[in-house]
Motif scaffolding. Sequence first.
Motif, mmCIF file in Angstrom:
data_model
loop_
_atom_site.group_PDB
_atom_site.id
_atom_site.type_symbol
_atom_site.label_atom_id
_atom_site.label_comp_id
_atom_site.label_asym_id
_atom_site.label_seq_id
_atom_site.Cartn_x
_atom_site.Cartn_y
_atom_site.Cartn_z
ATOM 1 N N ILE A 1 0.840 -1.198 0.000
ATOM 2 C CA ILE A 1 0.000 0.000 0.000
ATOM 3 C C ILE A 1 0.878 1.253 0.000
ATOM 4 O O ILE A 1 0.593 2.225 -0.709
ATOM 5 C CB ILE A 1 -0.961 -0.011 1.210
ATOM 6 C CG1 ILE A 1 -1.953 -1.170 1.066
ATOM 7 C CG2 ILE A 1 -1.703 1.309 1.318
ATOM 8 C CD1 ILE A 1 -2.847 -1.354 2.252
ATOM 9 N N VAL A 2 1.977 1.265 0.765
ATOM 10 C CA VAL A 2 2.882 2.407 0.817
ATOM 11 C C VAL A 2 3.517 2.622 -0.551
ATOM 12 O O VAL A 2 3.588 3.751 -1.054
ATOM 13 C CB VAL A 2 3.961 2.196 1.904
ATOM 14 C CG1 VAL A 2 5.008 3.294 1.831
ATOM 15 C CG2 VAL A 2 3.325 2.141 3.283
ATOM 16 N N TYR A 3 3.970 1.534 -1.191
ATOM 17 C CA TYR A 3 4.564 1.638 -2.528
ATOM 18 C C TYR A 3 3.527 2.112 -3.549
ATOM 19 O O TYR A 3 3.826 2.901 -4.446
ATOM 20 C CB TYR A 3 5.153 0.306 -2.975
ATOM 21 C CG TYR A 3 6.430 -0.060 -2.255
ATOM 22 C CD1 TYR A 3 7.480 0.838 -2.146
ATOM 23 C CD2 TYR A 3 6.576 -1.319 -1.680
ATOM 24 C CE1 TYR A 3 8.643 0.511 -1.493
ATOM 25 C CE2 TYR A 3 7.747 -1.653 -1.018
ATOM 26 C CZ TYR A 3 8.769 -0.740 -0.927
ATOM 27 O OH TYR A 3 9.921 -1.067 -0.272
ATOM 28 N N LEU A 4 2.305 1.628 -3.406
ATOM 29 C CA LEU A 4 1.235 2.035 -4.314
ATOM 30 C C LEU A 4 0.931 3.532 -4.158
ATOM 31 O O LEU A 4 0.788 4.263 -5.145
ATOM 32 C CB LEU A 4 -0.021 1.203 -4.044
ATOM 33 C CG LEU A 4 -1.214 1.459 -4.952
ATOM 34 C CD1 LEU A 4 -0.871 1.093 -6.388
ATOM 35 C CD2 LEU A 4 -2.414 0.664 -4.477
ATOM 36 N N LEU A 5 0.867 4.033 -2.947
ATOM 37 C CA LEU A 5 0.607 5.455 -2.704
ATOM 38 C C LEU A 5 1.777 6.322 -3.172
ATOM 39 O O LEU A 5 1.566 7.382 -3.780
ATOM 40 C CB LEU A 5 0.317 5.703 -1.223
ATOM 41 C CG LEU A 5 -1.027 5.163 -0.707
ATOM 42 C CD1 LEU A 5 -1.129 5.369 0.799
ATOM 43 C CD2 LEU A 5 -2.174 5.832 -1.424
ATOM 44 N N ALA A 6 3.000 5.909 -2.905
ATOM 45 C CA ALA A 6 4.176 6.668 -3.334
ATOM 46 C C ALA A 6 4.263 6.716 -4.860
ATOM 47 O O ALA A 6 4.531 7.763 -5.456
ATOM 48 C CB ALA A 6 5.443 6.074 -2.743
ATOM 49 N N GLY A 7 4.017 5.589 -5.505
ATOM 50 C CA GLY A 7 4.038 5.540 -6.967
ATOM 51 C C GLY A 7 2.958 6.404 -7.574
ATOM 52 O O GLY A 7 3.173 7.105 -8.567
ATOM 53 N N SER A 8 1.778 6.375 -6.967
ATOM 54 C CA SER A 8 0.670 7.207 -7.454
ATOM 55 C C SER A 8 1.004 8.688 -7.309
ATOM 56 O O SER A 8 0.705 9.494 -8.199
ATOM 57 C CB SER A 8 -0.613 6.895 -6.679
ATOM 58 O OG SER A 8 -0.993 5.555 -6.897
#
Length: 121
Positions: free
Chosen positions: A4-11
């Motif tokens: 989820i952290v990687y998904l939010l940072a990538g977004s």
Amino acid sequence: MMEIVYLLAGSAIILTCFYFIVAPFFSTNRGTDSGFEQWDGTLTLDSVYGAVNELEMDYLMKKIKEKDFLQLKEQYQLLAAELMKHESKPKGKVNPASHTEEAELELLRELQKLRKQKGRI
């Protein structure tokens, strides 16, 4: 959880990049070029000599063709000669042919000085 952290940072990174790509299309100063905003309308011999020097560098770096280089250089030299005429308005009657030749010689001398200053000769 880390996904989820990687998904939010990538977004966030993707949205930031998208913003910087799209923002110039919606700016309010359409039709103005930032290079011309600083120009105050006065043309000096130094600016003409600088333009000739840049033109010569472009030609030597093979960015422009020889025909275009010679045509533009001649136009700049004529412009510089006109500027010199306006700067040194003759007070008495002077032979126009000798004045033109004198202006051209002065232009060539100034170009030579600039080349020496720039380390080209």
